[in-house]
Design an enzyme around this catalytic site. Structure first.
Site, mmCIF file in Angstrom:
data_model
loop_
_atom_site.group_PDB
_atom_site.id
_atom_site.type_symbol
_atom_site.label_atom_id
_atom_site.label_comp_id
_atom_site.label_asym_id
_atom_site.label_seq_id
_atom_site.Cartn_x
_atom_site.Cartn_y
_atom_site.Cartn_z
ATOM 1 N N LYS A 44 0.821 -1.220 0.000
ATOM 2 C CA LYS A 44 0.000 0.000 0.000
ATOM 3 C C LYS A 44 0.852 1.267 0.000
ATOM 4 O O LYS A 44 0.329 2.369 0.018
ATOM 5 C CB LYS A 44 -0.904 0.017 1.246
ATOM 6 C CG LYS A 44 -2.017 -1.013 1.207
ATOM 7 C CD LYS A 44 -3.039 -0.773 2.301
ATOM 8 C CE LYS A 44 -2.518 -1.164 3.666
ATOM 9 N NZ LYS A 44 -3.557 -1.097 4.724
ATOM 10 N N LYS A 46 2.807 2.174 2.498
ATOM 11 C CA LYS A 46 2.871 2.729 3.856
ATOM 12 C C LYS A 46 3.992 2.046 4.618
ATOM 13 O O LYS A 46 4.186 0.839 4.479
ATOM 14 C CB LYS A 46 1.561 2.430 4.604
ATOM 15 C CG LYS A 46 0.471 3.463 4.392
ATOM 16 C CD LYS A 46 -0.826 3.039 5.044
ATOM 17 C CE LYS A 46 -0.997 3.566 6.449
ATOM 18 N NZ LYS A 46 -2.411 3.415 6.922
HETATM 19 N N1 CTP Z 1 -9.301 5.893 13.207
HETATM 20 C C1 CTP Z 1 -10.216 6.753 13.850
HETATM 21 N N2 CTP Z 1 -9.795 7.988 14.279
HETATM 22 C C2 CTP Z 1 -8.520 8.380 14.076
HETATM 23 C C3 CTP Z 1 -7.586 7.519 13.438
HETATM 24 C C4 CTP Z 1 -8.015 6.259 13.011
HETATM 25 O O1 CTP Z 1 -11.390 6.424 14.036
HETATM 26 N N3 CTP Z 1 -8.161 9.577 14.480
HETATM 27 C C5 CTP Z 1 -9.772 4.604 12.729
HETATM 28 C C6 CTP Z 1 -9.653 4.490 11.207
HETATM 29 O O2 CTP Z 1 -10.757 5.143 10.579
HETATM 30 C C7 CTP Z 1 -9.643 3.000 11.005
HETATM 31 C C8 CTP Z 1 -8.936 2.481 12.283
HETATM 32 O O3 CTP Z 1 -8.956 3.566 13.219
HETATM 33 O O4 CTP Z 1 -10.973 2.502 10.966
HETATM 34 C C9 CTP Z 1 -7.506 2.061 11.995
HETATM 35 O O5 CTP Z 1 -6.913 3.174 11.376
HETATM 36 P P1 CTP Z 1 -5.400 3.282 10.904
HETATM 37 O O6 CTP Z 1 -5.359 3.501 9.460
HETATM 38 O O7 CTP Z 1 -4.583 2.197 11.491
HETATM 39 O O8 CTP Z 1 -5.029 4.633 11.722
HETATM 40 P P2 CTP Z 1 -4.504 6.037 11.282
HETATM 41 O O9 CTP Z 1 -4.087 6.663 12.561
HETATM 42 O O10 CTP Z 1 -5.502 6.791 10.441
HETATM 43 O O11 CTP Z 1 -3.220 5.677 10.421
HETATM 44 P P3 CTP Z 1 -2.439 6.494 9.251
HETATM 45 O O12 CTP Z 1 -2.086 7.844 9.788
HETATM 46 O O13 CTP Z 1 -1.231 5.626 8.993
HETATM 47 O O14 CTP Z 1 -3.377 6.565 8.069
#
Ligand code: CTP
Length: 132
Positions: A44, A46
């Protein structure tokens, strides 16, 4: 028994993750999480700070999570829903609409994200913080 299924990387486990998982636990009796593998994250584009085995260990230490399995490709979701007996497929609203195609076998819901925090944001904050 209502089983809720969700997916994510859950890198640098933070309060946005906790709040999402708590709301999922409120929707049913059992929360199962597809945690994306390090290899799938590479696919992906990441990079993760915490390796897969440790992200799983942390997720399992969260009282809102009952079971974790690996997410290693885009195509496995239908099979996972059936195997886990999931009734609700829930994701944060950054994915709104993306999984509606599963609604023939499971109720698909999107939950509001917690504002102002993400794994990416934590990485940036740590990178920018002054060295001791
Ligand atoms: N999530 C959430 N609120 C946030 C961050 C994440 O509700 N502030 C939720 C995402 O919508 C997803 C789950 O947690 O359903 C896992 O998200 P993930 O992608 O691991 O977290 P992120 O912090 O958004 O990671 P990244 O910054 O790498 O995109």
């Amino acid at each position: 028994m209502t089983t809720v299924i969700t997916y994510g990387t859950f890198d640098l486990f933070h309060v946005g993750h906790v709040r999402l998982l708590k709301r999922l636990a409120d929707l049913g009796d059992r929360v199962v999480v597809g945690c994306s593998t390090d290899e799938f994250n590479r696919i992906k584009g990441k990079s993760v700070a915490i390796p897969y085995d440790q992200r799983v260990e942390i997720l399992l230490a969260c009282r809102f999570v009952n079971h974790v399995f690996p997410e290693s490709n885009w195509e496995q979701k239908r099979e996972d829903v059936l195997r886990e007996g999931a009734n609700i497929f829930a994701m944060g609203d950054d994915w709104a609409g993306k999984f509606d195609f599963l609604s023939d076998i499971v109720k698909v819901v999107y939950l509001r994200r917690t504002e102002g925090i993400s794994s990416t944001q934590v990485k940036v904050t740590v990178r920018e913080s002054p060295k001791q």
